[in-house]
Design a protein around this motif. Structure first.
Motif, short mmCIF file in Angstrom:
data_model
loop_
_atom_site.label_atom_id
_atom_site.label_comp_id
_atom_site.label_asym_id
_atom_site.label_seq_id
_atom_site.Cartn_x
_atom_site.Cartn_y
_atom_site.Cartn_z
N UNK A 115 36.65 84.62 37.95
CA UNK A 115 36.49 83.86 39.42
C UNK A 115 35.85 83.43 39.46
N UNK A 116 34.31 84.15 39.66
CA UNK A 116 32.90 83.39 39.95
C UNK A 116 33.24 82.09 38.80
N UNK A 117 32.84 82.45 37.89
CA UNK A 117 33.06 80.61 37.08
C UNK A 117 34.07 79.74 37.77
N UNK A 118 35.24 80.70 37.29
CA UNK A 118 36.48 78.84 37.92
C UNK A 118 36.34 78.70 39.87
N UNK A 119 35.30 79.57 40.56
CA UNK A 119 34.93 79.12 41.69
C UNK A 119 33.99 77.91 41.76
N UNK A 120 33.03 78.61 40.93
CA UNK A 120 31.63 77.50 41.01
C UNK A 120 31.69 76.42 39.99
N UNK A 121 32.38 76.06 39.06
CA UNK A 121 33.23 75.23 38.43
C UNK A 121 33.54 74.13 39.77
N UNK A 122 34.45 74.85 40.23
CA UNK A 122 35.25 73.34 41.29
C UNK A 122 34.66 73.27 41.75
N UNK A 123 33.37 74.12 42.72
CA UNK A 123 32.49 74.12 44.41
C UNK A 123 32.05 72.17 43.22
N UNK A 124 31.22 72.91 41.99
CA UNK A 124 29.73 72.06 41.73
C UNK A 124 30.12 71.07 41.47
N UNK A 125 31.58 70.67 40.29
CA UNK A 125 32.03 69.21 40.15
C UNK A 125 32.79 68.01 40.83
N UNK A 126 32.86 69.12 42.40
CA UNK A 126 33.42 68.51 43.26
C UNK A 126 31.97 68.01 43.86
N UNK A 127 30.74 68.81 43.94
CA UNK A 127 29.95 68.28 44.13
C UNK A 127 29.03 66.93 44.03
#
Length: 196
Positions: A115-127
């Motif tokens: 869950x943390x990996x998915x959230x981190x990937x999506x948030x930071x790729x959006x940035x």
């Protein structure tokens, strides 16, 4: 300390920049795309995780492969854009953290929590995708970010082998300013911000 940018530069990046839906018949070079990425990659991400992945679609054949995934409102503007980027993220970004994060074992933070990996990937790729838009603008290009596509079909058609996941699409080129819509309103600081 960083110096403030000029009003002209701020206009290029923010106040006068527009989302474009129509394009001039001018090619975008590979060198400009690489230069834009090289600027965007310098923006910060948490633990320097750098999960953004980009597929630049330029050829007529690739555009035709993309066409079935587009909503009707996005079809023509995408087919006429010199380049369309699939801005994606790598769900397994953490495999590169031993190379990217030199201050400890950050990989284990994410392998133990999907869950943390998915959230981190999506948030930071959006940035990082936002950094890319600003980098493209800074190099004299225009952009048109879009939702309105079949994410699963884009993933299957273009990203299945890599395992990357599409976030949004970005048309890139030299916009036709005569076909830009009037700017839509933005919310004022007082309505959306708090200082506490």
């Amino acid at each position: 300390m960083a110096e403030a940018l000029t009003a002209s530069t701020l206009a290029t990046l923010f106040t006068e920049a527009r989302t474009h839906n129509a394009w001039q018949d001018r090619p975008v070079s590979d060198e400009l795309l690489q230069q834009a990425y090289d600027l965007a990659r310098m923006g910060p991400t948490s633990a320097n995780c750098c999960p953004l992945r980009v597929v630049f679609i330029r050829s007529p054949q690739a555009k035709q492969q993309l066409a079935p995934a587009l909503s009707s409102g996005n079809l023509q503007k995408t087919l006429s854009a010199p380049v369309t980027a699939i801005l994606a993220y790598d769900p397994a970004f953490y495999d590169l953290l031993p190379e990217l994060y030199l201050h400890g074992d950050a990989r284990s933070w994410f392998t133990s929590s999907p869950e943390l990996a998915q959230e981190t990937a999506f948030r930071n790729a959006s940035l990082q995708a936002a950094y890319l838009i600003l980098a493209l603008r800074s190099l004299g290009l225009d952009t048109g970010p879009m939702s309105g596509f079949d994410q699963q079909l884009v993933n299957q058609t273009f990203l299945a082998e890599s395992g990357w996941k599409a976030n949004f699409l970005l048309n890139i080129g030299y916009g036709d300013s005569s076909k830009v819509y009037p700017r839509s309103p933005r919310l004022a600081f007082e309505r959306v911000c708090q200082i506490i």
